[in-house]
Design a protein around this motif. Structure first.
Motif, PDB file in Angstrom:
ATOM      1  N   HIS A 166       0.948  -1.130  -0.156  1.00 22.53           N
ATOM      2  CA  HIS A 166       0.114   0.146   0.041  1.00 22.53           C
ATOM      3  C   HIS A 166       0.757   1.355   0.195  1.00 22.53           C
ATOM      4  CE1 HIS A 166       0.821  -0.319   4.195  1.00 22.53           C
ATOM      5  NE2 HIS A 166       0.514   1.126   4.307  1.00 22.53           N
ATOM      6  N   ARG A 209       1.270   5.544   1.121  1.00 23.23           N
ATOM      7  CA  ARG A 209       0.861   6.563   2.188  1.00 23.23           C
ATOM      8  C   ARG A 209       1.322   7.925   1.469  1.00 23.23           C
ATOM      9  NH1 ARG A 209       1.826   4.053   8.226  1.00 23.23           N
ATOM     10  NH2 ARG A 209       1.070   1.983   7.650  1.00 23.23           N
ATOM     11  N   VAL A 252       4.611   7.271  -0.866  1.00 25.73           N
ATOM     12  CA  VAL A 252       5.784   6.282  -0.266  1.00 25.73           C
ATOM     13  C   VAL A 252       4.996   4.952  -0.442  1.00 25.73           C
ATOM     14  CG1 VAL A 252       7.135   5.625   1.591  1.00 25.73           C
ATOM     15  CG2 VAL A 252       6.582   8.049   1.207  1.00 25.73           C
ATOM     16  N   THR A 253       5.738   3.722  -0.706  1.00 28.92           N
ATOM     17  CA  THR A 253       4.960   2.760  -1.126  1.00 28.92           C
ATOM     18  C   THR A 253       5.895   1.700   0.011  1.00 28.92           C
ATOM     19  OG1 THR A 253       4.460   0.757  -2.492  1.00 28.92           O
ATOM     20  CG2 THR A 253       6.643   1.891  -2.653  1.00 28.92           C
ATOM     21  N   TYR A 254       4.604   0.934   0.886  1.00 27.60           N
ATOM     22  CA  TYR A 254       5.059   0.103   2.014  1.00 27.60           C
ATOM     23  C   TYR A 254       4.729  -1.326   1.485  1.00 27.60           C
ATOM     24  CZ  TYR A 254       5.379   4.214   4.636  1.00 27.60           C
ATOM     25  OH  TYR A 254       5.874   5.625   5.271  1.00 27.60           O
ATOM     26  N   SER A 255       5.751  -2.048   1.562  1.00 25.94           N
ATOM     27  CA  SER A 255       5.643  -3.531   1.273  1.00 25.94           C
ATOM     28  C   SER A 255       6.252  -4.464   2.123  1.00 25.94           C
ATOM     29  CB  SER A 255       6.312  -3.793  -0.231  1.00 25.94           C
ATOM     30  OG  SER A 255       6.023  -4.978  -0.711  1.00 25.94           O
ATOM     31  N   ASP A 256       5.567  -4.633   3.194  1.00 26.69           N
ATOM     32  CA  ASP A 256       6.100  -5.086   4.343  1.00 26.69           C
ATOM     33  C   ASP A 256       6.750  -6.528   4.285  1.00 26.69           C
ATOM     34  OD1 ASP A 256       3.627  -5.545   4.864  1.00 26.69           O
ATOM     35  OD2 ASP A 256       3.827  -5.688   6.942  1.00 26.69           O
ATOM     36  N   ARG A 293       8.484  -7.670   1.965  1.00 22.11           N
ATOM     37  CA  ARG A 293       9.701  -7.604   1.576  1.00 22.11           C
ATOM     38  C   ARG A 293      10.684  -7.997   2.646  1.00 22.11           C
ATOM     39  NH1 ARG A 293      11.080  -4.779  -3.005  1.00 22.11           N
ATOM     40  NH2 ARG A 293      13.021  -3.783  -2.055  1.00 22.11           N
ATOM     41  N   LYS A 294      10.540  -7.842   3.808  1.00 18.16           N
ATOM     42  CA  LYS A 294      11.424  -8.073   4.960  1.00 18.16           C
ATOM     43  C   LYS A 294      11.346  -9.465   5.106  1.00 18.16           C
ATOM     44  CE  LYS A 294       8.278  -7.156   8.759  1.00 18.16           C
ATOM     45  NZ  LYS A 294       7.389  -6.342   9.310  1.00 18.16           N
ATOM     46  N   ARG A 334      11.721 -11.578   2.547  1.00 25.13           N
ATOM     47  CA  ARG A 334      12.561 -12.356   1.496  1.00 25.13           C
ATOM     48  C   ARG A 334      13.404 -13.449   1.762  1.00 25.13           C
ATOM     49  NH1 ARG A 334      14.891  -6.789  -1.126  1.00 25.13           N
ATOM     50  NH2 ARG A 334      14.180  -5.693   0.582  1.00 25.13           N
ATOM     51  N   SER A 387       6.926  -3.968  -4.905  1.00 25.36           N
ATOM     52  CA  SER A 387       6.648  -2.845  -4.406  1.00 25.36           C
ATOM     53  C   SER A 387       5.425  -2.220  -4.665  1.00 25.36           C
ATOM     54  CB  SER A 387       7.709  -1.792  -4.725  1.00 25.36           C
ATOM     55  OG  SER A 387       8.958  -2.416  -4.278  1.00 25.36           O
ATOM     56  N   PHE A 388       4.949  -2.701  -6.126  1.00 28.47           N
ATOM     57  CA  PHE A 388       3.817  -2.209  -6.732  1.00 28.47           C
ATOM     58  C   PHE A 388       2.933  -3.652  -7.118  1.00 28.47           C
ATOM     59  CE2 PHE A 388       6.330   1.337  -6.908  1.00 28.47           C
ATOM     60  CZ  PHE A 388       5.511   2.312  -6.407  1.00 28.47           C
ATOM     61  N   GLU A 432      27.496  -3.517  -5.426  1.00 26.41           N
ATOM     62  CA  GLU A 432      27.005  -3.689  -4.258  1.00 26.41           C
ATOM     63  C   GLU A 432      26.792  -2.162  -3.756  1.00 26.41           C
ATOM     64  OE1 GLU A 432      29.374  -6.161  -1.670  1.00 26.41           O
ATOM     65  OE2 GLU A 432      29.207  -8.027  -3.185  1.00 26.41           O
ATOM     66  N   CYS A 463      25.221  -0.021  -4.905  1.00 21.98           N
ATOM     67  CA  CYS A 463      23.805   0.189  -5.569  1.00 21.98           C
ATOM     68  C   CYS A 463      22.987  -0.612  -4.682  1.00 21.98           C
ATOM     69  CB  CYS A 463      23.949   0.629  -6.690  1.00 21.98           C
ATOM     70  SG  CYS A 463      24.960   1.895  -7.495  1.00 21.98           S
ATOM     71  N   GLY A 464      23.289  -1.477  -3.667  1.00 20.72           N
ATOM     72  CA  GLY A 464      22.488  -2.176  -3.069  1.00 20.72           C
ATOM     73  C   GLY A 464      22.103  -3.595  -3.691  1.00 20.72           C
ATOM     74  N   ILE A 478      19.458   1.457   0.680  1.00 24.98           N
ATOM     75  CA  ILE A 478      20.228   2.067  -0.507  1.00 24.98           C
ATOM     76  C   ILE A 478      19.387   2.799  -1.240  1.00 24.98           C
ATOM     77  CG2 ILE A 478      21.802   1.929  -2.286  1.00 24.98           C
ATOM     78  CD1 ILE A 478      23.525   0.088  -0.467  1.00 24.98           C
ATOM     79  N   MET A 516       9.351   1.069   1.096  1.00 20.69           N
ATOM     80  CA  MET A 516       9.679   0.780   2.531  1.00 20.69           C
ATOM     81  C   MET A 516       9.246  -0.434   2.907  1.00 20.69           C
ATOM     82  SD  MET A 516      10.534   3.335   4.519  1.00 20.69           S
ATOM     83  CE  MET A 516       9.749   3.278   5.808  1.00 20.69           C
ATOM     84  N   ASP A 517      10.385  -1.327   3.691  1.00 17.39           N
ATOM     85  CA  ASP A 517      10.028  -2.672   4.020  1.00 17.39           C
ATOM     86  C   ASP A 517       9.160  -2.785   5.265  1.00 17.39           C
ATOM     87  OD1 ASP A 517      11.798  -3.175   1.767  1.00 17.39           O
ATOM     88  OD2 ASP A 517      13.172  -4.217   3.130  1.00 17.39           O
TER      89      ASP A 517
END
Lengths: 346, 346
Positions: free
Chosen positions: A39, A41, A50-54, A56-57, A59, A98-99, A172, A174-175, B317, B330-331
């Motif tokens: 989602h 906010r 800002v997109t929140y894709s929780d 993702r943590k 993974r 994220s989307f 690395e 760049c993440g 990053i 955001m995660d």
């Protein structure tokens, strides 16, 4: 060129682009993971989503240490994202998107929210784990370009999608944690703020075309009659390079065959020059800036490369002025870095 | 509180703020360096100014390895920026300023340029090399606040200056090479883009005041009756914290004595919580967001902290989506990080 649509066990499509038809039977697939429901906010201070894709943590930390989820799975002892022995260019939905279009909305009192609809795809450039754009045969870069064009044309038609941006984070710094050559495609449900400004700028005035003579004479790194690669005179990164067609075109879908060839060459020469300059795989963020619609007579397509370097090989860190105020501070002049990089063009 | 203006050998002022009068005679001073004449170029794609200060790349590599140019010089074998045995808070012009008023203009055909006028100052928080905001006596933080207010009031009066932002980059992850506790003040000749958006947002609506109940109940990390420290529900960094007065105030200059005390306590508690959470000196970018003018009835002063961390202690990053499109991914949810950080408040 061929395109194969392979339906994975999670009912989503893995796309395989190639010069020959891909007919291989699949080997074992990865277990499906939960489809993300991110989602957004509204950040009132920045006036941006800002997109929140929780998810993702979560993974997955995959079992074998040397596990590469982007290698051809059938050659390995474990399934990967691509359950085949071989492929040329592969594209599939990001498991931790994220989307991602869905209908599950959340509400927060006093904070504006929205479903983070859209699509996030992973683009694997090669079946070879150690390839990079610098070493690939030119045909592979043309195939990649073909795949990007396919995604533009298909994604821009979908409801919920307002802007499509293919990009690559390399190194690395760049993440990047997966070294297999790959990029991503973000299909946003809104026009991202950076692109919004660019669209408005091009509507007023094609600043790229206006600048073309200057670029060709002073700021170029490489050029032929169709395409130019140059450090823009208003660069925000010391070794920033833009690659652009010399005539106004909304996106790579409007290239003729000669321009495609020129573009693939320029793309490879730029990455090679970066690597030669750094004496190693140079880190960068690279993104395609195309028009928000297939038919657009104002926007001037280009690719931007941001290597996170300032003077020589020292890292440029975006700190107080850049992050907090949005003001970039530069140590070197674009006309100087253009000369430096030009020496590394082969 | 006392303020001493000491004219350095380059005719520029070193300011010393203290609870007692500073009367010491100076010891040997650093050799004057060339006064920088930075310029700005308009980036039409981003619609923003980029500042070029190419003397920055000549930042002297100082002789002794352990040389700290921010320590009290009279105690050492070499001159430093502060030619005294002791001081409390010291402020002096940055030798490699990104903004510095001057009359030497440059012109570039087809690219809009301007002198990069303004001021850049260095703020040294303590004479002790190993101090940090977490360990300083509270009185020192109040003195720092006093010094910031002095700079706001003085700099905002100067022509060429449209916005003043004190900030601190902490930790090598944020590009810091000098570990002596210090921050900077940038006095910009224009309103920086991030701040411009914030000013417009506050003109429409005080989103901070509107949100205050939510912050007090769900997102706070620390609060008393005057001041709140909270993770904003629309945070762009996992552990982002804002410190703000509970009533609308344009800047720290409008604090009453009780609010100053509350603010200094909140400031220290936040830095301590970060350090406790990380188990070491936590890196962050911290900046004061005040109104562009002393008398402003819309803007709501606050401090923003951005630690470059995402889920747990993994670095966040800013790559493709953030740098290239301006969209933060955001995660973790702000309501979760607020709970995590609250546990570390002492």
């Amino acid at each position: 060129m061929y395109k194969r649509k392979f339906e994975r066990n999670d009912k989503r499509d893995l796309l395989l682009f190639g010069y020959s038809e891909h007919l291989e039977l699949p080997s074992k697939q990865l277990e499906p993971t939960e489809i993300p429901k991110p989602h957004m906010r509204w950040n009132p201070a920045r006036q941006e989503w800002v997109t929140y894709s929780d998810s993702r943590k979560n993974r997955t930390a995959f079992p074998p240490k040397e596990y590469c989820p982007l290698c051809p799975g059938a050659n390995l002892d474990f399934p990967t994202e691509i359950p085949f022995k071989d492929f040329e260019v592969a594209i599939f939905p990001n498991r931790w998107a994220s989307f991602n279009s869905h209908n599950q909305s959340i509400t927060l009192k006093e904070v504006l929210t929205k479903n983070s609809n859209g699509k996030c795809e992973v683009v694997v450039y090669s079946s070879k784990h150690l390839d990079t754009i610098a070493q690939m045969p030119l045909d592979r870069i043309k195939l990649l370009l073909h795949a990007w064009i396919d995604r533009y044309e298909e994604l821009l038609k979908q409801k919920d999608i307002e802007y499509v941006m293919p990009f690559e984070n390399r190194g690395e710094e760049c993440g990047v944690t997966l070294h297999h050559p790959h990029g991503q495609i973000y299909a946003f449900p809104f026009i991202p703020p950076v692109i919004k400004k660019e669209i408005e700028a091009f509507k007023k005035d094609n600043f790229l075309l206006k600048l073309m003579n200057k670029l060709e004479n002073k700021y170029y790194v490489y050029q032929d009659k169709n395409i130019i690669a140059a450090v823009p005179p208003f660069a925000r990164y010391a070794y920033e390079i833009w690659i652009a067609p010399k005539r106004q075109l909304p996106g790579p879908w409007a290239f003729n065959d000669e321009e495609k060839e020129s573009f693939a060459i320029a793309m490879q020469k730029v990455v090679k020059a970066y690597d030669s300059f750094m004496g190693k795989k140079c880190p960068y963020i690279m993104g395609l800036h195309a028009a928000p619609q297939i038919n657009d007579s104002n926007f001037h397509f280009h690719i931007e490369f941001y290597p996170p370097l300032r003077y020589e090989d020292k890292p440029k860190i975006l700190a107080g002025s850049e992050s907090m105020a949005g003001v970039f501070v530069m140590d070197v002049l674009p006309e100087e870095t253009a000369i430096t990089l030009r020496k590394h063009i082969q």
